[in-house]
Scaffold this motif. Structure first.
Motif, PDB file in Angstrom:
ATOM      1  N   VAL A   1       0.854  -1.189   0.000  1.00  9.44           N
ATOM      2  CA  VAL A   1       0.000   0.000   0.000  1.00  9.44           C
ATOM      3  C   VAL A   1       0.887   1.235   0.000  1.00  9.44           C
ATOM      4  CG1 VAL A   1      -1.931  -1.127   1.160  1.00  9.44           C
ATOM      5  CG2 VAL A   1      -0.200   0.043   2.520  1.00  9.44           C
ATOM      6  N   TYR A   2       0.323   2.343  -0.471  1.00  9.26           N
ATOM      7  CA  TYR A   2       1.102   3.580  -0.465  1.00  9.26           C
ATOM      8  C   TYR A   2       0.188   4.782  -0.321  1.00  9.26           C
ATOM      9  CZ  TYR A   2      -0.085   3.562  -5.516  1.00  9.26           C
ATOM     10  OH  TYR A   2      -0.745   3.524  -6.741  1.00  9.26           O
ATOM     11  N   ASN A   3       0.786   5.839   0.239  1.00 13.72           N
ATOM     12  CA  ASN A   3       0.101   7.107   0.416  1.00 13.72           C
ATOM     13  C   ASN A   3       0.844   8.164  -0.380  1.00 13.72           C
ATOM     14  OD1 ASN A   3       0.201   9.807   2.359  1.00 13.72           O
ATOM     15  ND2 ASN A   3      -1.861   9.021   2.005  1.00 13.72           N
ATOM     16  N   GLU A   4       0.196   8.692  -1.401  1.00 15.84           N
ATOM     17  CA  GLU A   4       0.856   9.637  -2.300  1.00 15.84           C
ATOM     18  C   GLU A   4       1.134  10.971  -1.615  1.00 15.84           C
ATOM     19  OE1 GLU A   4      -0.617   8.399  -6.755  1.00 15.84           O
ATOM     20  OE2 GLU A   4      -2.047   9.512  -5.490  1.00 15.84           O
ATOM     21  N   ALA A   5       0.217  11.428  -0.766  1.00 12.91           N
ATOM     22  CA  ALA A   5       0.353  12.753  -0.166  1.00 12.91           C
ATOM     23  C   ALA A   5       1.639  12.879   0.647  1.00 12.91           C
ATOM     24  CB  ALA A   5      -0.860  13.052   0.720  1.00 12.91           C
ATOM     25  N   HIS A   6       2.013  11.799   1.336  1.00  6.73           N
ATOM     26  CA  HIS A   6       3.201  11.854   2.190  1.00  6.73           C
ATOM     27  C   HIS A   6       4.353  11.015   1.633  1.00  6.73           C
ATOM     28  CE1 HIS A   6       0.978  14.136   5.129  1.00  6.73           C
ATOM     29  NE2 HIS A   6       0.007  13.249   5.060  1.00  6.73           N
ATOM     30  N   LYS A   7       4.181  10.513   0.419  1.00  6.76           N
ATOM     31  CA  LYS A   7       5.233   9.759  -0.275  1.00  6.76           C
ATOM     32  C   LYS A   7       5.790   8.649   0.615  1.00  6.76           C
ATOM     33  CE  LYS A   7       6.611  13.284  -3.601  1.00  6.76           C
ATOM     34  NZ  LYS A   7       7.736  14.049  -4.193  1.00  6.76           N
ATOM     35  N   ALA A   8       4.870   7.804   1.083  1.00  6.12           N
ATOM     36  CA  ALA A   8       5.245   6.664   1.914  1.00  6.12           C
ATOM     37  C   ALA A   8       4.663   5.396   1.316  1.00  6.12           C
ATOM     38  CB  ALA A   8       4.736   6.849   3.342  1.00  6.12           C
ATOM     39  N   VAL A   9       5.491   4.351   1.186  1.00  2.00           N
ATOM     40  CA  VAL A   9       5.027   3.069   0.670  1.00  2.00           C
ATOM     41  C   VAL A   9       5.285   2.008   1.734  1.00  2.00           C
ATOM     42  CG1 VAL A   9       7.237   2.709  -0.533  1.00  2.00           C
ATOM     43  CG2 VAL A   9       5.217   1.388  -1.210  1.00  2.00           C
ATOM     44  N   PHE A  10       4.319   1.105   1.877  1.00  2.00           N
ATOM     45  CA  PHE A  10       4.373   0.034   2.866  1.00  2.00           C
ATOM     46  C   PHE A  10       4.409  -1.280   2.084  1.00  2.00           C
ATOM     47  CE2 PHE A  10       2.334   3.794   4.376  1.00  2.00           C
ATOM     48  CZ  PHE A  10       2.858   3.992   5.648  1.00  2.00           C
ATOM     49  N   ALA A  11       5.598  -1.891   2.056  1.00  4.82           N
ATOM     50  CA  ALA A  11       5.854  -2.954   1.088  1.00  4.82           C
ATOM     51  C   ALA A  11       5.629  -4.352   1.622  1.00  4.82           C
ATOM     52  CB  ALA A  11       7.291  -2.838   0.567  1.00  4.82           C
ATOM     53  N   GLY A  12       5.282  -4.487   2.910  1.00  2.00           N
ATOM     54  CA  GLY A  12       5.126  -5.828   3.453  1.00  2.00           C
ATOM     55  C   GLY A  12       6.401  -6.630   3.257  1.00  2.00           C
ATOM     56  N   ASP A  13       6.254  -7.894   2.837  1.00  2.00           N
ATOM     57  CA  ASP A  13       7.415  -8.765   2.680  1.00  2.00           C
ATOM     58  C   ASP A  13       7.954  -8.794   1.258  1.00  2.00           C
ATOM     59  OD1 ASP A  13       7.394  -9.306   5.326  1.00  2.00           O
ATOM     60  OD2 ASP A  13       6.904 -11.432   5.161  1.00  2.00           O
TER      61      ASP A  13
ATOM     62  N   TYR B   1      10.079   8.383  -3.399  1.00  2.00           N
ATOM     63  CA  TYR B   1       9.305   8.520  -2.163  1.00  2.00           C
ATOM     64  C   TYR B   1      10.229   8.801  -0.983  1.00  2.00           C
ATOM     65  CZ  TYR B   1       4.508   7.488  -3.567  1.00  2.00           C
ATOM     66  OH  TYR B   1       3.251   7.580  -4.086  1.00  2.00           O
ATOM     67  N   ASN B   2       9.631   9.308   0.092  1.00  2.00           N
ATOM     68  CA  ASN B   2      10.399   9.673   1.283  1.00  2.00           C
ATOM     69  C   ASN B   2      10.711   8.472   2.179  1.00  2.00           C
ATOM     70  OD1 ASN B   2      10.271  12.398   0.543  1.00  2.00           O
ATOM     71  ND2 ASN B   2       8.340  12.693   1.630  1.00  2.00           N
ATOM     72  N   HIS B   3       9.790   7.499   2.202  1.00  6.13           N
ATOM     73  CA  HIS B   3       9.951   6.370   3.132  1.00  6.13           C
ATOM     74  C   HIS B   3       9.433   5.091   2.499  1.00  6.13           C
ATOM     75  CE1 HIS B   3      10.676   9.225   6.399  1.00  6.13           C
ATOM     76  NE2 HIS B   3       9.553   9.843   6.059  1.00  6.13           N
ATOM     77  N   ILE B   4      10.122   3.987   2.809  1.00  3.69           N
ATOM     78  CA  ILE B   4       9.563   2.664   2.555  1.00  3.69           C
ATOM     79  C   ILE B   4       9.583   1.907   3.873  1.00  3.69           C
ATOM     80  CG2 ILE B   4      11.791   1.675   1.801  1.00  3.69           C
ATOM     81  CD1 ILE B   4      10.068  -0.024  -0.203  1.00  3.69           C
ATOM     82  N   PHE B   5       8.408   1.430   4.292  1.00  3.32           N
ATOM     83  CA  PHE B   5       8.262   0.665   5.519  1.00  3.32           C
ATOM     84  C   PHE B   5       8.088  -0.797   5.120  1.00  3.32           C
ATOM     85  CE2 PHE B   5       6.906   4.956   6.385  1.00  3.32           C
ATOM     86  CZ  PHE B   5       7.495   5.238   7.608  1.00  3.32           C
ATOM     87  N   VAL B   6       8.891  -1.671   5.717  1.00 13.61           N
ATOM     88  CA  VAL B   6       8.954  -3.048   5.254  1.00 13.61           C
ATOM     89  C   VAL B   6       8.388  -3.999   6.290  1.00 13.61           C
ATOM     90  CG1 VAL B   6      10.963  -2.476   3.847  1.00 13.61           C
ATOM     91  CG2 VAL B   6      11.315  -3.407   6.147  1.00 13.61           C
ATOM     92  N   GLY B   7       8.264  -5.260   5.910  1.00 12.27           N
ATOM     93  CA  GLY B   7       7.704  -6.251   6.814  1.00 12.27           C
ATOM     94  C   GLY B   7       8.657  -6.728   7.882  1.00 12.27           C
ATOM     95  N   HIS B   8       9.959  -6.557   7.613  1.00  9.38           N
ATOM     96  CA  HIS B   8      10.968  -7.009   8.560  1.00  9.38           C
ATOM     97  C   HIS B   8      12.128  -6.017   8.596  1.00  9.38           C
ATOM     98  CE1 HIS B   8       9.163 -11.033   9.176  1.00  9.38           C
ATOM     99  NE2 HIS B   8       8.741 -10.858   7.928  1.00  9.38           N
ATOM    100  N   ASN B   9      12.303  -5.425   9.760  1.00 12.26           N
ATOM    101  CA  ASN B   9      13.418  -4.531  10.058  1.00 12.26           C
ATOM    102  C   ASN B   9      13.185  -3.095   9.620  1.00 12.26           C
ATOM    103  OD1 ASN B   9      15.825  -4.107  11.419  1.00 12.26           O
ATOM    104  ND2 ASN B   9      17.101  -4.529   9.624  1.00 12.26           N
ATOM    105  N   GLY B  10      12.039  -2.560   9.989  1.00  8.98           N
ATOM    106  CA  GLY B  10      11.839  -1.118  10.015  1.00  8.98           C
ATOM    107  C   GLY B  10      11.563  -0.419   8.709  1.00  8.98           C
ATOM    108  N   SER B  11      12.345   0.629   8.448  1.00  9.98           N
ATOM    109  CA  SER B  11      12.073   1.486   7.302  1.00  9.98           C
ATOM    110  C   SER B  11      13.375   2.032   6.746  1.00  9.98           C
ATOM    111  CB  SER B  11      11.149   2.643   7.694  1.00  9.98           C
ATOM    112  OG  SER B  11      11.828   3.543   8.566  1.00  9.98           O
ATOM    113  N   ARG B  12      13.292   2.568   5.538  1.00 10.28           N
ATOM    114  CA  ARG B  12      14.432   3.226   4.901  1.00 10.28           C
ATOM    115  C   ARG B  12      13.930   4.471   4.183  1.00 10.28           C
ATOM    116  NH1 ARG B  12      18.582  -0.758   3.603  1.00 10.28           N
ATOM    117  NH2 ARG B  12      19.562   0.729   2.166  1.00 10.28           N
ATOM    118  N   SER B  13      14.817   5.451   4.035  1.00 14.44           N
ATOM    119  CA  SER B  13      14.487   6.631   3.236  1.00 14.44           C
ATOM    120  C   SER B  13      15.115   6.564   1.847  1.00 14.44           C
ATOM    121  CB  SER B  13      14.954   7.904   3.952  1.00 14.44           C
ATOM    122  OG  SER B  13      16.340   7.849   4.202  1.00 14.44           O
ATOM    123  N   ASP B  14      16.172   5.742   1.671  1.00 13.66           N
ATOM    124  CA  ASP B  14      16.792   5.553   0.361  1.00 13.66           C
ATOM    125  C   ASP B  14      16.091   4.398  -0.356  1.00 13.66           C
ATOM    126  OD1 ASP B  14      17.775   3.805   2.298  1.00 13.66           O
ATOM    127  OD2 ASP B  14      19.780   3.671   1.388  1.00 13.66           O
TER     128      ASP B  14
END
Length: 320
Positions: free
Chosen positions: A185-197, A236-249
């Motif tokens: 899932v992703y939110n365009e307004a805040h440029k964040a994607v949640f990629a699960g596994d 995007y500014n952030h990618i939040f993953v299923g294992h081990n947090g998030s990254r900005s790169d």
């Protein structure tokens, strides 16, 4: 004298016109609201893992990593609401997550990225909240006895986008990659994607469902999906993953996963020589070589491909 008066009036007219245009332009610029979120709940509420809090103008992210895997849960907090993405595997983790969520003290809802127990195992602690998932994933969850035994309500399936709390989330998926249906899932307004596994951050991914002998190649599908994510979300500014947090790169972490998967694929198929010479012939050979190549990666799903991983007599991953 008249000449100087005319010049004076001309100057005043130009100044007034410029001021008017400037004010009008400012009116067209969107005003960014800066939310006062106050102090985040104490990280001491989470004794079985760690918490990382990222505060931005209109949104605050709370990312939890539980145990050695590490299983990641993200709370997206706005001024008036929260949205939780995935929730870890075990009731013990969920009890602490619930205490932290209660301390935020805002209405909430859940998004589940895919039908694996380590992403819904704590559902029993949140039965009062609405759950959402990509449509195919929602169907799987609603028809999985382990999940429905924890969460008696129906997961809402989303085909494209859904307003949840104060935010619009867009839903997508890739089939036959890390598992049968991997949602993101992703939110365009805040440029964040949640990629699960689909993405692991410096952590060994779950390769158990890679079955090269049955004619399909899940790693090919997985890499193809990652290339789509890279094209869509590298800025995007952030990618939040299923294992081990998030990254900005975002682009970098996707490339890391592509390289890892291609190495694993070569080791399993025998097209890549292992460090001791020759090729891998057992699941243990594959795991040993991946630990050599990635010595600083966290455990993740690496050992779940071994025989006996899930039950007595379990043959392990079908790689050879």
């Amino acid at each position: 004298m008249m000449k100087y008066l005319n010049l004076k009036f001309l100057f005043l007219a130009i100044f007034a016109s410029t001021l008017f245009l400037s004010c009008d332009k400012d009116d067209d610029v969107p005003q960014i609201e800066i939310v006062d979120f106050g102090t985040a709940p104490s990280s001491s509420l989470i004794t079985t893992g760690t918490v990382n809090v990222i505060t931005e103008d209109e949104v605050r992210y709370h990312t939890f990593d539980f145990a050695a895997a590490p299983y990641t849960v993200t709370i997206v907090e706005t001024e008036d609401n929260t949205v939780l993405v995935d929730l870890g595997p075990a009731p013990d983790f969920a009890v602490e997550l619930k205490a932290y969520f209660d301390a935020i003290n805002k209405p909430g809802a859940f998004i589940i990225t895919h039908n694996h127990g380590d992403h819904y195992g704590g559902a029993g602690s949140f039965t009062d909240l609405d759950f959402y998932a990509e449509s195919t994933v929602a169907d799987q969850l609603n028809n999985t006895a382990d999940f429905s035994g924890l969460y008696p309500k129906t997961v809402v399936g989303v085909a494209s986008s859904q307003v949840i709390g104060d935010l619009t989330f867009k839903f997508g998926k890739f089939s036959n990659a890390e598992t049968g249906e991997n949602g993101y899932v992703y939110n365009e307004a805040h440029k964040a994607v949640f990629a699960g596994d689909l993405i692991y951050n410096l952590t060994h991914p779950y390769l158990r469902e890679y079955t090269p002998n049955d004619g399909s190649d899940e790693i090919d599908n997985w890499v193809a999906g990652l290339n789509v994510l890279k094209t869509s979300f590298s800025a995007y500014n952030h990618i939040f993953v299923g294992h081990n947090g998030s990254r900005s790169d975002v682009g970098t972490v996707i490339d890391e996963n592509i390289t890892y998967l291609q190495n694993a694929q070569g080791i399993i198929k025998g097209t890549q020589t292992i460090s001791g010479g020759g090729t891998a012939t057992t699941q243990q050979d594959v795991i040993d070589e991946l630990q050599v190549l990635y010595p600083n990666y966290k455990e993740g799903g690496l050992f779940l491909s071994l025989p006996e991983a899930f039950f007595p007599g379990d043959p392990g991953a079908d790689w050879f």
